[in-house]
Design a protein around this motif. Structure first.
Motif, PDB file in Angstrom:
ATOM      1  N   ILE A  59     -30.853  38.467  75.766  1.00  0.00           N
ATOM      2  CA  ILE A  59     -31.061  37.030  75.936  1.00  0.00           C
ATOM      3  C   ILE A  59     -31.590  36.531  74.607  1.00  0.00           C
ATOM      4  O   ILE A  59     -32.472  37.151  74.010  1.00  0.00           O
ATOM      5  N   ILE A  60     -31.041  35.424  74.137  1.00  0.00           N
ATOM      6  CA  ILE A  60     -31.524  34.808  72.914  1.00  0.00           C
ATOM      7  C   ILE A  60     -32.020  33.411  73.257  1.00  0.00           C
ATOM      8  O   ILE A  60     -31.365  32.675  74.003  1.00  0.00           O
ATOM      9  N   ASN A  92     -34.823  25.184  72.087  1.00  0.00           N
ATOM     10  CA  ASN A  92     -34.993  25.356  73.538  1.00  0.00           C
ATOM     11  C   ASN A  92     -33.728  25.828  74.248  1.00  0.00           C
ATOM     12  O   ASN A  92     -33.751  26.026  75.460  1.00  0.00           O
ATOM     13  N   ALA A  93     -32.638  26.040  73.518  1.00  0.00           N
ATOM     14  CA  ALA A  93     -31.430  26.595  74.141  1.00  0.00           C
ATOM     15  C   ALA A  93     -31.614  28.098  74.344  1.00  0.00           C
ATOM     16  O   ALA A  93     -32.315  28.758  73.580  1.00  0.00           O
ATOM     17  N   ILE A  94     -31.003  28.621  75.403  1.00  0.00           N
ATOM     18  CA  ILE A  94     -31.015  30.063  75.667  1.00  0.00           C
ATOM     19  C   ILE A  94     -29.608  30.501  76.061  1.00  0.00           C
ATOM     20  O   ILE A  94     -28.809  29.691  76.533  1.00  0.00           O
ATOM     21  N   ALA A  95     -29.325  31.769  75.856  1.00  0.00           N
ATOM     22  CA  ALA A  95     -28.028  32.301  76.271  1.00  0.00           C
ATOM     23  C   ALA A  95     -28.156  33.788  76.551  1.00  0.00           C
ATOM     24  O   ALA A  95     -28.895  34.498  75.876  1.00  0.00           O
ATOM     25  N   ARG A  96     -27.422  34.231  77.571  1.00  0.00           N
ATOM     26  CA  ARG A  96     -27.252  35.668  77.799  1.00  0.00           C
ATOM     27  C   ARG A  96     -26.060  36.076  76.954  1.00  0.00           C
ATOM     28  O   ARG A  96     -25.050  35.381  76.922  1.00  0.00           O
ATOM     29  N   THR A  97     -26.188  37.203  76.270  1.00  0.00           N
ATOM     30  CA  THR A  97     -25.127  37.631  75.376  1.00  0.00           C
ATOM     31  C   THR A  97     -25.200  39.138  75.174  1.00  0.00           C
ATOM     32  O   THR A  97     -25.996  39.814  75.822  1.00  0.00           O
ATOM     33  N   MET A  98     -24.392  39.617  74.273  1.00  0.00           N
ATOM     34  CA  MET A  98     -24.425  41.013  73.849  1.00  0.00           C
ATOM     35  C   MET A  98     -24.756  41.036  72.364  1.00  0.00           C
ATOM     36  O   MET A  98     -24.255  40.207  71.607  1.00  0.00           O
ATOM     37  N   MET A  99     -25.592  41.957  71.965  1.00  0.00           N
ATOM     38  CA  MET A  99     -25.860  42.184  70.554  1.00  0.00           C
ATOM     39  C   MET A  99     -25.710  43.668  70.312  1.00  0.00           C
ATOM     40  O   MET A  99     -26.426  44.461  70.931  1.00  0.00           O
ATOM     41  N   GLU A 100     -24.768  44.034  69.447  1.00  0.00           N
ATOM     42  CA  GLU A 100     -24.490  45.443  69.160  1.00  0.00           C
ATOM     43  C   GLU A 100     -24.298  46.235  70.452  1.00  0.00           C
ATOM     44  O   GLU A 100     -24.888  47.293  70.641  1.00  0.00           O
ATOM     45  N   HIS A 101     -23.523  45.693  71.367  1.00  0.00           N
ATOM     46  CA  HIS A 101     -23.156  46.321  72.639  1.00  0.00           C
ATOM     47  C   HIS A 101     -24.320  46.461  73.615  1.00  0.00           C
ATOM     48  O   HIS A 101     -24.233  47.218  74.578  1.00  0.00           O
ATOM     49  N   TRP A 114     -37.940  44.541  80.039  1.00  0.00           N
ATOM     50  CA  TRP A 114     -37.460  43.904  78.819  1.00  0.00           C
ATOM     51  C   TRP A 114     -38.331  44.240  77.624  1.00  0.00           C
ATOM     52  O   TRP A 114     -39.545  44.368  77.738  1.00  0.00           O
ATOM     53  N   CYS A 115     -37.711  44.341  76.466  1.00  0.00           N
ATOM     54  CA  CYS A 115     -38.465  44.364  75.216  1.00  0.00           C
ATOM     55  C   CYS A 115     -38.257  42.997  74.576  1.00  0.00           C
ATOM     56  O   CYS A 115     -37.226  42.351  74.797  1.00  0.00           O
ATOM     57  N   SER A 116     -39.222  42.538  73.844  1.00  0.00           N
ATOM     58  CA  SER A 116     -39.108  41.220  73.212  1.00  0.00           C
ATOM     59  C   SER A 116     -39.328  41.356  71.715  1.00  0.00           C
ATOM     60  O   SER A 116     -40.139  42.155  71.255  1.00  0.00           O
ATOM     61  N   LEU A 117     -38.593  40.563  70.980  1.00  0.00           N
ATOM     62  CA  LEU A 117     -38.657  40.576  69.526  1.00  0.00           C
ATOM     63  C   LEU A 117     -38.477  39.150  69.043  1.00  0.00           C
ATOM     64  O   LEU A 117     -37.539  38.469  69.460  1.00  0.00           O
ATOM     65  N   GLU A 118     -39.371  38.704  68.192  1.00  0.00           N
ATOM     66  CA  GLU A 118     -39.237  37.374  67.605  1.00  0.00           C
ATOM     67  C   GLU A 118     -38.714  37.527  66.188  1.00  0.00           C
ATOM     68  O   GLU A 118     -39.198  38.362  65.426  1.00  0.00           O
ATOM     69  N   ILE A 119     -37.730  36.724  65.844  1.00  0.00           N
ATOM     70  CA  ILE A 119     -37.190  36.697  64.493  1.00  0.00           C
ATOM     71  C   ILE A 119     -37.329  35.268  63.985  1.00  0.00           C
ATOM     72  O   ILE A 119     -36.994  34.317  64.683  1.00  0.00           O
TER      73      ILE A 119
END
Length: 189
Positions: free
Chosen positions: A156-157, A143-152, A113-118
């Protein structure tokens, strides 16, 4: 023959930029270890997590941090969670396995995984352009998390603060993922 030394480094190591009121940075030395609860041993694994970290395994789709904020646990599924914590050495999995004393299966996920904080007042605006998850605070609490797609790209957010989100995506597409988040941040500033 020359001697070479290979040094492990996260794909976004050292990244730190701002775009108006939005800050993007790659967390330093963030280790990610998955915990899988064994079939028939779920209760023992949950008890081991509580003993090891001082917090209960959160509900699916939520995360929790230890009292000292040293570790975060993200519950990704009924029988799976990630433990995230700062660790500069390549022994993250062994550290978590020792804490759980064999009650759950552990796998080091750090290199996958790569991680990025925004963060910042415009973070949600930027994410709403590329993330199909409803990020309104009423729908996606701290504290909510979700698996999703970002730009295909699979991601995980996690909402880690009022204006702060941790994004995880495959390390193999780290530069593309970073480009997508950067471009969205630029477009809303």
């Amino acid at each position: 023959m020359p001697d070479f030394t290979l040094i492990s480094a996260p794909p976004l190591a050292g990244y730190d930029r701002s775009f108006g009121d939005i800050k993007l940075s790659a967390p330093k030395d963030l280790a990610i270890v998955s915990i899988a609860l064994p079939l028939g041993g779920e209760d023992a694994a949950k008890k081991a997590v509580k003993t090891a970290f001082g917090i209960a395994l959160p509900e699916v789709g939520m995360s929790a941090t230890t009292k000292d904020d040293a570790e975060a646990i993200m519950r990704l599924g009924v029988d799976q969670a990630f433990v995230l914590f700062p660790c500069a050495t390549p022994d993250a999995e062994r550290q978590i396995a020792a804490k759980l004393n064999g009650a759950a299966y552990t796998t080091d996920q750090t290199d996958a995984w790569c991680s990025l904080e925004i963060s910042g007042p415009g973070a949600r605006r930027a994410l709403e352009r590329i993330c199909p998850v409803d990020l309104h605070p009423d729908a996606f609490a701290v504290n909510a998390i979700a698996r999703t797609m970002m730009e295909h790209m699979g991601s995980i957010i996690a909402r880690t603060g009022e204006e702060t989100y941790l994004l995880l995506s495959a390390s193999s597409s780290a530069k593309s993922f970073l480009h997508a988040v950067e471009l969205s941040a630029k477009n809303v500033t």
